[in-house]
Design a protein around this motif. Structure first.
Motif, short mmCIF file in Angstrom:
data_model
loop_
_atom_site.label_atom_id
_atom_site.label_comp_id
_atom_site.label_asym_id
_atom_site.label_seq_id
_atom_site.Cartn_x
_atom_site.Cartn_y
_atom_site.Cartn_z
N ARG A 78 0.84 -1.21 0.00
CA ARG A 78 0.00 0.00 0.00
C ARG A 78 0.87 1.26 0.00
NH1 ARG A 78 -3.55 -0.85 4.14
NH2 ARG A 78 -5.07 -1.67 2.70
N GLU A 79 1.87 1.28 0.85
CA GLU A 79 2.77 2.43 0.93
C GLU A 79 3.56 2.60 -0.37
OE1 GLU A 79 4.80 2.90 4.98
OE2 GLU A 79 4.14 0.80 4.94
N PHE A 80 3.95 1.49 -0.97
CA PHE A 80 4.69 1.55 -2.23
C PHE A 80 3.83 2.15 -3.33
CE2 PHE A 80 6.16 -0.44 -6.23
CZ PHE A 80 7.44 0.11 -6.27
N LYS A 81 2.56 1.75 -3.40
CA LYS A 81 1.65 2.30 -4.40
C LYS A 81 1.48 3.80 -4.19
CE LYS A 81 -0.99 -1.95 -5.17
NZ LYS A 81 -2.30 -2.61 -4.94
N GLU A 82 1.36 4.23 -2.95
CA GLU A 82 1.24 5.66 -2.67
C GLU A 82 2.50 6.41 -3.10
OE1 GLU A 82 0.27 6.04 1.49
OE2 GLU A 82 -1.66 5.02 1.23
N LEU A 83 3.66 5.81 -2.86
CA LEU A 83 4.92 6.41 -3.29
C LEU A 83 4.96 6.58 -4.81
CD1 LEU A 83 7.83 7.35 -2.52
CD2 LEU A 83 8.54 5.00 -3.00
N LEU A 84 4.55 5.55 -5.52
CA LEU A 84 4.55 5.62 -6.98
C LEU A 84 3.69 6.79 -7.47
CD1 LEU A 84 4.13 1.87 -8.00
CD2 LEU A 84 6.22 3.24 -8.09
N LEU A 85 2.51 6.95 -6.88
CA LEU A 85 1.60 8.01 -7.28
C LEU A 85 2.14 9.41 -6.97
CD1 LEU A 85 -1.78 6.37 -6.26
CD2 LEU A 85 -0.90 6.71 -8.59
N SER A 86 3.09 9.50 -6.05
CA SER A 86 3.64 10.80 -5.68
C SER A 86 4.70 11.30 -6.67
CB SER A 86 4.24 10.74 -4.27
OG SER A 86 5.46 10.01 -4.26
N TYR A 87 5.15 10.46 -7.57
CA TYR A 87 6.17 10.84 -8.55
C TYR A 87 5.57 11.03 -9.93
CZ TYR A 87 10.08 9.85 -5.42
OH TYR A 87 10.98 9.88 -4.40
N ASP A 88 5.66 12.23 -10.47
CA ASP A 88 5.23 12.48 -11.85
C ASP A 88 6.10 11.71 -12.84
OD1 ASP A 88 3.21 14.18 -11.02
OD2 ASP A 88 4.43 15.99 -11.28
N ILE A 117 15.06 8.70 -7.08
CA ILE A 117 13.80 7.93 -7.06
C ILE A 117 14.07 6.49 -6.61
CG2 ILE A 117 11.92 7.01 -8.48
CD1 ILE A 117 12.18 9.65 -10.14
N LEU A 118 15.12 5.91 -7.14
CA LEU A 118 15.47 4.54 -6.74
C LEU A 118 15.81 4.46 -5.26
CD1 LEU A 118 17.54 3.39 -9.84
CD2 LEU A 118 15.19 2.78 -9.26
N GLU A 119 16.43 5.50 -4.73
CA GLU A 119 16.72 5.56 -3.29
C GLU A 119 15.42 5.53 -2.48
OE1 GLU A 119 19.50 5.67 -1.26
OE2 GLU A 119 20.68 5.14 -3.03
N ALA A 120 14.40 6.21 -2.96
CA ALA A 120 13.11 6.20 -2.26
C ALA A 120 12.45 4.83 -2.33
CB ALA A 120 12.19 7.27 -2.86
N PHE A 121 12.66 4.13 -3.45
CA PHE A 121 12.08 2.79 -3.61
C PHE A 121 12.69 1.79 -2.64
CE2 PHE A 121 10.51 2.87 -8.33
CZ PHE A 121 9.73 3.98 -8.05
N ILE A 122 13.93 2.01 -2.21
CA ILE A 122 14.67 1.06 -1.38
C ILE A 122 13.94 0.76 -0.06
CG2 ILE A 122 16.75 0.82 0.06
CD1 ILE A 122 18.32 2.08 -2.22
N ASP A 123 13.22 1.74 0.47
CA ASP A 123 12.51 1.53 1.73
C ASP A 123 11.34 0.56 1.59
OD1 ASP A 123 14.19 3.27 3.08
OD2 ASP A 123 12.90 5.01 2.69
N PHE A 124 10.92 0.31 0.35
CA PHE A 124 9.72 -0.50 0.12
C PHE A 124 9.97 -1.75 -0.72
CE2 PHE A 124 8.58 3.93 0.60
CZ PHE A 124 7.68 3.87 1.65
N SER A 125 11.11 -1.79 -1.44
CA SER A 125 11.29 -2.92 -2.36
C SER A 125 12.76 -3.11 -2.73
CB SER A 125 10.48 -2.67 -3.64
OG SER A 125 11.05 -1.63 -4.40
N ASP A 126 13.02 -4.31 -3.24
CA ASP A 126 14.28 -4.57 -3.93
C ASP A 126 14.03 -4.23 -5.39
OD1 ASP A 126 15.63 -5.58 -1.69
OD2 ASP A 126 14.79 -7.57 -2.00
N THR A 127 15.00 -3.64 -6.06
CA THR A 127 14.78 -3.21 -7.44
C THR A 127 15.82 -3.77 -8.38
OG1 THR A 127 16.10 -1.20 -7.18
CG2 THR A 127 13.74 -1.03 -6.68
N ASN A 128 15.42 -3.86 -9.62
CA ASN A 128 16.32 -4.21 -10.72
C ASN A 128 15.98 -3.23 -11.84
OD1 ASN A 128 18.11 -5.56 -12.42
ND2 ASN A 128 16.50 -6.91 -13.17
#
Length: 147
Positions: A78-88, A117-128
């Motif tokens: 849920r928090e990750f989805k909210e984060l995504l919506l906060s970035y244009d 942006i990827l730094e913000a994603f780190i709190d919620f997910s592992d990324t590739n």
């Protein structure tokens, strides 16, 4: 609801969403009001979901486009989805199968902006992250898809 005429209408609208009903009518051998009614019915039925414009991201200042696969941590969705919506800069997000259940398309002005942006994603997910070098196929759906 999708007959041969509606398939032709959809194909023509994909080619040029700004086509007039009069011109569309000529292409499918119907009057402009008849075509307008068919288009309205397809809109009401959810077949036509919108009209848009294709933008060259590089020419409007966003030369870097990346796809980011995200494996969201348990209970953080849920928090990750909210984060995504906060970035244009997030221009598309697909919920997919597999471990990395989100595929996020980003358009940014610089690599440092992508890094933030990827730094913000780190709190919620592992990324590739994958950088898009070019688009090999980008086409509208052919008439055969509207059977």
């Amino acid at each position: 609801m999708i007959d041969a005429i509606n398939r032709k209408i959809l194909a023509a609208l994909q080619e040029n969403a700004r086509i007039s009903f009069a011109e569309l009518g000529k292409r499918v051998h119907l009057t402009a009001p008849a075509v307008a009614e068919r288009v309205r019915k397809m809109e009401s039925a959810g077949i036509i979901t919108g009209y848009g414009v294709n933008v060259n991201l590089d020419k409007v200042g966003y030369p870097i486009v990346a796809m980011v696969q995200c494996k969201v941590y348990r209970a953080k969705e849920r928090e990750f989805k909210e984060l995504l919506l906060s970035y244009d800069e997030v221009i598309e997000c697909l919920n997919t199968t597999g471990e990395q259940a989100f595929l996020v398309k980003l358009a940014v002005e610089s690599m440092s902006q992508l890094d933030e942006i990827l730094e913000a994603f780190i709190d919620f997910s592992d990324t590739n992250t994958m950088m898009i070098l070019s688009t090999l196929v980008d086409r509208e759906l052919p008439e055969t898809f509207f059977k």
